[in-house]
Design a protein around this motif. Structure first.
Motif, PDB file in Angstrom:
ATOM      1  N   ARG A  52     -14.592  26.572  49.047  1.00 48.62           N
ATOM      2  CA  ARG A  52     -13.173  26.343  48.739  1.00 48.62           C
ATOM      3  C   ARG A  52     -12.932  26.344  47.232  1.00 48.62           C
ATOM      4  O   ARG A  52     -11.950  26.890  46.746  1.00 48.62           O
ATOM      5  CB  ARG A  52     -12.713  25.016  49.358  1.00 48.62           C
ATOM      6  N   LYS A  53     -13.857  25.726  46.493  1.00 45.98           N
ATOM      7  CA  LYS A  53     -13.728  25.682  45.025  1.00 45.98           C
ATOM      8  C   LYS A  53     -13.696  27.089  44.438  1.00 45.98           C
ATOM      9  O   LYS A  53     -13.011  27.353  43.458  1.00 45.98           O
ATOM     10  CB  LYS A  53     -14.926  24.905  44.449  1.00 45.98           C
ATOM     11  N   ASN A  55     -12.490  29.652  45.943  1.00 49.82           N
ATOM     12  CA  ASN A  55     -11.426  30.393  46.616  1.00 49.82           C
ATOM     13  C   ASN A  55     -11.991  31.474  47.549  1.00 49.82           C
ATOM     14  O   ASN A  55     -11.425  32.555  47.714  1.00 49.82           O
ATOM     15  CB  ASN A  55     -10.446  31.006  45.607  1.00 49.82           C
ATOM     16  N   GLY A  57     -12.226  32.204  50.921  1.00 45.77           N
ATOM     17  CA  GLY A  57     -11.527  31.714  52.105  1.00 45.77           C
ATOM     18  C   GLY A  57     -11.949  32.359  53.405  1.00 45.77           C
ATOM     19  O   GLY A  57     -11.571  31.897  54.481  1.00 45.77           O
ATOM     20  N   TRP A 119      -4.157  30.937  53.381  1.00 46.93           N
ATOM     21  CA  TRP A 119      -4.875  30.863  52.108  1.00 46.93           C
ATOM     22  C   TRP A 119      -4.059  31.393  50.930  1.00 46.93           C
ATOM     23  O   TRP A 119      -4.396  31.126  49.775  1.00 46.93           O
ATOM     24  CB  TRP A 119      -6.223  31.587  52.218  1.00 46.93           C
ATOM     25  N   SER A 125      -6.556  24.755  47.896  1.00 47.23           N
ATOM     26  CA  SER A 125      -7.411  25.171  49.017  1.00 47.23           C
ATOM     27  C   SER A 125      -8.406  24.093  49.456  1.00 47.23           C
ATOM     28  O   SER A 125      -9.158  24.305  50.400  1.00 47.23           O
ATOM     29  CB  SER A 125      -8.169  26.446  48.637  1.00 47.23           C
ATOM     30  N   GLU A 126      -8.389  22.916  48.790  1.00 50.58           N
ATOM     31  CA  GLU A 126      -9.417  21.891  49.077  1.00 50.58           C
ATOM     32  C   GLU A 126      -9.482  21.491  50.541  1.00 50.58           C
ATOM     33  O   GLU A 126     -10.536  21.122  51.052  1.00 50.58           O
ATOM     34  CB  GLU A 126      -9.192  20.615  48.241  1.00 50.58           C
ATOM     35  N   LYS A 128      -8.226  23.407  53.162  1.00 43.69           N
ATOM     36  CA  LYS A 128      -8.044  24.534  54.078  1.00 43.69           C
ATOM     37  C   LYS A 128      -9.346  24.866  54.807  1.00 43.69           C
ATOM     38  O   LYS A 128     -10.424  24.821  54.210  1.00 43.69           O
ATOM     39  CB  LYS A 128      -7.544  25.765  53.316  1.00 43.69           C
ATOM     40  N   VAL A 130     -12.269  27.112  56.126  1.00 39.20           N
ATOM     41  CA  VAL A 130     -12.861  28.392  55.733  1.00 39.20           C
ATOM     42  C   VAL A 130     -12.893  29.285  56.975  1.00 39.20           C
ATOM     43  O   VAL A 130     -13.399  28.883  58.022  1.00 39.20           O
ATOM     44  CB  VAL A 130     -14.289  28.193  55.170  1.00 39.20           C
TER      45      VAL A 130
END
Length: 356
Positions: A52-53, A55, A57, A119, A125-126, A128, A130
């Protein structure tokens, strides 16, 4: 920038390495200090928070369960049924991650577009999930070809017929030889179910045979170039051309021994071999020069494939460092559109075409 990674062995890390991938990376590595049962203990670079860090996704997430016949020195299972059971445990882990809200399966066009919308909605996004597309690395665990439809029904969407050594349906890395009738039967069933053929790990004989006998969609989730590192695991220029002709996308891998020539496992170090992320760009650039464009390369890191910081570029601390790649590509003269294609656009175009 949004990133798609076409090859992560998440379930293997969770179950065989016993890593809780929902936890922060530092915590996972701290817990492994002093362990020596695996070469990459305390050197992990992948967890769900790190994805997530970075991005990242959407990933192509693997199942893997190799069958080894008597006399085969590779690690693996002593029957196809045991290998199948191993992959079912891996499916159970992915489902558990879905239940926990950590991951979500992407297996058709509507689920793909829905996930991309989530996304790209402009929120952090923390939290969301994957997205993952389920892939099978090596088909040994498909007990009979009829098992393939069972796997399709729980979400399997890509299959690499072989992994390392001789396989039940094809021959893989460091092996030679052809697929034969059973392999042809597998390819036919994959075609019927619209399962993507992952050409990665096929030995040269089986590679050419697979392309001859399979009329569906082909990609290569994690492969580098034989012209730069001369080993049968890599693709020759001729193989790269054949994949480009089929509309394939090739995922650039970040395993140091595939990046730089002369790597000795357990002896070489990334700094000692000058293995940094620029080297990955060398492989990417080689494929782009063959293609005459930037439409056939993506990210396919293999970063959790039984190695960690001890065997990946020295300027990569975690998978989130994939966000350094766009600047490296731009430095080589690639346009913003090229970079977007290589970070996610090429995989999306491929999937939309395959699932239309």
């Amino acid at each position: 920038m949004f990133v798609i990674d076409a090859h992560l062995d998440l379930s293997m890390n969770a179950l065989e390495w016993n890593r809780d991938l929902t936890r922060p990376l530092a915590e996972v590595n701290k817990r492994e200090e002093g362990l020596t049962d695996k070469p990459d203990r305390a050197n992990a670079v992948v967890t769900l928070p790190e994805l997530r860090k970075g991005n990242i996704g959407l990933v192509v997430a693997t199942q893997i369960g190799r069958y080894v016949a008597p006399g085969n020195p590779l690690p693996g299972w002593h029957s196809p049924e045991q290998a199948w059971a191993q992959t079912q445990g891996q499916v159970a882990w992915y489902k558990a991650m879905e239940d926990a809200g950590e991951m979500v399966q992407v297996n058709d066009l509507p689920s793909l577009e829905k996930h991309l919308e989530l996304w790209n909605d402009g929120t952090p996004s923390e939290k969301k999930p994957v997205g993952y597309i389920l892939s099978l690395e090596g088909a040994d665990s498909i007990v009979t070809v009829k098992h393939l439809e069972r796997a399709y029904n729980y979400g399997l969407r890509a299959v690499g017929p072989a992994h390392y050594g001789p396989g039940r349906y094809a021959q893989g890395t460091d092996a030679t030889g052809y697929m034969g009738p059973k392999g042809h039967e597998l390819l036919k069933e994959m075609e019927r179910l619209n399962i993507i053929l992952d050409a990665t790990h096929l030995c040269d004989d089986s590679f050419w045979e697979a392309l001859d006998h399979f009329n569906g969609h082909v990609w290569a989730s994690h492969n580098n170039c034989r012209a730069l590192v001369n080993h049968n695991r890599q693709y020759s220029d001729e193989m790269i051309k054949a994949l480009i002709d089929r509309g394939a996308v090739i995922g650039a891998a970040l395993d140091a021994w595939m990046m730089v020539p002369g790597w000795v496992r357990g002896v070489s170090t990334p700094k000692g071999m000058n293995c940094n992320m620029e080297v990955m760009v060398d492989h990417i650039d080689h494929i782009c020069q063959i293609a005459g464009n930037a439409l056939h390369v993506g990210m396919g890191t293999d970063l959790d494939g039984a190695f960690g910081r001890e065997q990946c570029p020295y300027d990569l601390e975690t998978i989130a460092d994939l966000q350094k790649v766009p600047d490296l590509l731009k430095k080589r003269g690639y346009t913003d559109a090229d970079v977007q294609n290589m970070m996610h656009g090429n995989w999306l175009r491929f999937l939309r075409n395959a699932w239309a």
